[in-house]
Each structure stands twice: as structure tokens, then as C-alpha cells.
Design a protein around this motif. Sequence first.
Motif, PDB file in Angstrom:
ATOM      1  N   ALA A  52      18.243 -24.045  41.012  1.00 37.29           N
ATOM      2  CA  ALA A  52      18.550 -25.121  40.065  1.00 37.29           C
ATOM      3  C   ALA A  52      19.846 -24.831  39.316  1.00 37.29           C
ATOM      4  CB  ALA A  52      17.398 -25.293  39.089  1.00 37.29           C
ATOM      5  N   MET A  53      20.047 -23.581  38.963  1.00 35.66           N
ATOM      6  CA  MET A  53      21.277 -23.208  38.260  1.00 35.66           C
ATOM      7  C   MET A  53      22.495 -23.363  39.171  1.00 35.66           C
ATOM      8  SD  MET A  53      22.214 -19.607  36.401  1.00 35.66           S
ATOM      9  CE  MET A  53      22.034 -18.693  37.923  1.00 35.66           C
ATOM     10  N   PHE A  54      22.352 -22.946  40.430  1.00 34.36           N
ATOM     11  CA  PHE A  54      23.462 -23.075  41.364  1.00 34.36           C
ATOM     12  C   PHE A  54      23.727 -24.534  41.719  1.00 34.36           C
ATOM     13  CE2 PHE A  54      22.264 -18.609  42.960  1.00 34.36           C
ATOM     14  CZ  PHE A  54      23.053 -18.021  41.983  1.00 34.36           C
ATOM     15  N   ALA A  55      22.689 -25.381  41.685  1.00 33.37           N
ATOM     16  CA  ALA A  55      22.875 -26.806  41.952  1.00 33.37           C
ATOM     17  C   ALA A  55      23.692 -27.461  40.838  1.00 33.37           C
ATOM     18  CB  ALA A  55      21.532 -27.495  42.092  1.00 33.37           C
ATOM     19  N   GLU A  56      23.541 -26.984  39.601  1.00 35.57           N
ATOM     20  CA  GLU A  56      24.329 -27.513  38.483  1.00 35.57           C
ATOM     21  C   GLU A  56      25.800 -27.161  38.625  1.00 35.57           C
ATOM     22  OE1 GLU A  56      22.687 -26.231  34.799  1.00 35.57           O
ATOM     23  OE2 GLU A  56      20.806 -27.296  35.094  1.00 35.57           O
ATOM     24  N   LEU A  57      26.077 -26.062  39.322  1.00 35.40           N
ATOM     25  CA  LEU A  57      27.471 -25.690  39.535  1.00 35.40           C
ATOM     26  C   LEU A  57      28.161 -26.637  40.502  1.00 35.40           C
ATOM     27  CD1 LEU A  57      27.134 -21.810  39.829  1.00 35.40           C
ATOM     28  CD2 LEU A  57      27.946 -23.118  37.873  1.00 35.40           C
ATOM     29  N   GLY A  58      27.396 -27.284  41.327  1.00 35.37           N
ATOM     30  CA  GLY A  58      27.940 -28.270  42.251  1.00 35.37           C
ATOM     31  C   GLY A  58      28.415 -27.653  43.548  1.00 35.37           C
ATOM     32  N   ALA A  59      29.084 -28.483  44.324  1.00 39.25           N
ATOM     33  CA  ALA A  59      29.551 -28.061  45.644  1.00 39.25           C
ATOM     34  C   ALA A  59      30.733 -27.109  45.549  1.00 39.25           C
ATOM     35  CB  ALA A  59      29.933 -29.277  46.474  1.00 39.25           C
ATOM     36  N   ASP A  60      31.361 -27.043  44.394  1.00 39.05           N
ATOM     37  CA  ASP A  60      32.522 -26.170  44.235  1.00 39.05           C
ATOM     38  C   ASP A  60      32.141 -24.701  44.094  1.00 39.05           C
ATOM     39  OD1 ASP A  60      34.128 -28.393  44.293  1.00 39.05           O
ATOM     40  OD2 ASP A  60      34.094 -28.650  42.116  1.00 39.05           O
TER      41      ASP A  60
END
Length: 135
Positions: A52-60
Motif C-alpha cells: 500500500a505504501m509503495f502504491a502511493e508512490l506511484g509508477a515512478d
Amino acid sequence: MSEDEPLEMVVERAAAQSAQSLLLVRICVTVTALILLVVGLIVCSSAAKFGAMFAELGADAELPMITTIAARHNGSLALALLALAGVTTFFIWGKGKAAAWMGGLGLLLMGIFVPITIFALYLPLVKIISEMGNV
């Protein structure tokens, strides 16, 4: 071995010591497998939060492939770890040379699987922190 002690008693005592040593080794290896299982399940349960935390960072974020697999398939990894622990424990307590080899192989796989999963989850955090320090 003293001269007045019969050979049968010496053999029985050696067999009893061997059986006791085997029991102690099996207990120690079982506890090690349980510790690896508990740590692995904790890591797999926290992988969802990392995902979930990495998903908030987005595709970048450009996450490594192993991190993406660990974050997305944490339930499957936990089930695989449970199955591996069950099979390993079965072979640890099994009889024979082949069972001992299979139990050792299962313990080795668990010993490799858990640190790789931990490394996969914390590697992007280390990368993010080091990039923040360079800014």
C-alpha cells in the motif's frame, strides 16, 4: 569400555546415546523451522502494508521485480511458506536418509526464502532514504 562389561551393554548404551542425540537434533531443527515460519509470516503480513505504501508512490517508484512480487502476492507467499514448513517438519521427523536430506533441503529453502523476502521489502526503503539524503 571396561573388560568386565559385556559387549551387548556397550552396544545398547551407544544406541541409546545415538537415539537421544537424534531426538535433540530433530527438536532443535523443528524449533528453527518454527522460528523461520513465524518470522516469514510476520514479513508476509507486513508486505501488504508495504504494498500500500509503495502504491502511493506511484509508477515512478521503479520498484525491483522481487519487491513487486512480494508486495502483490503476499498471501500466496504466506501459503507457500506454510506448505514448505509443513513438508519440512514432516521430513524432519521422518525415518531414513532421504527424509533427512529432504528436511535439510526444506530448512535451507526456508532459510533462503525469509531473508530474501525481508530484503525485497526493505531495499526500496533504503533506496528512498538514500535519495532523500542526496537531495
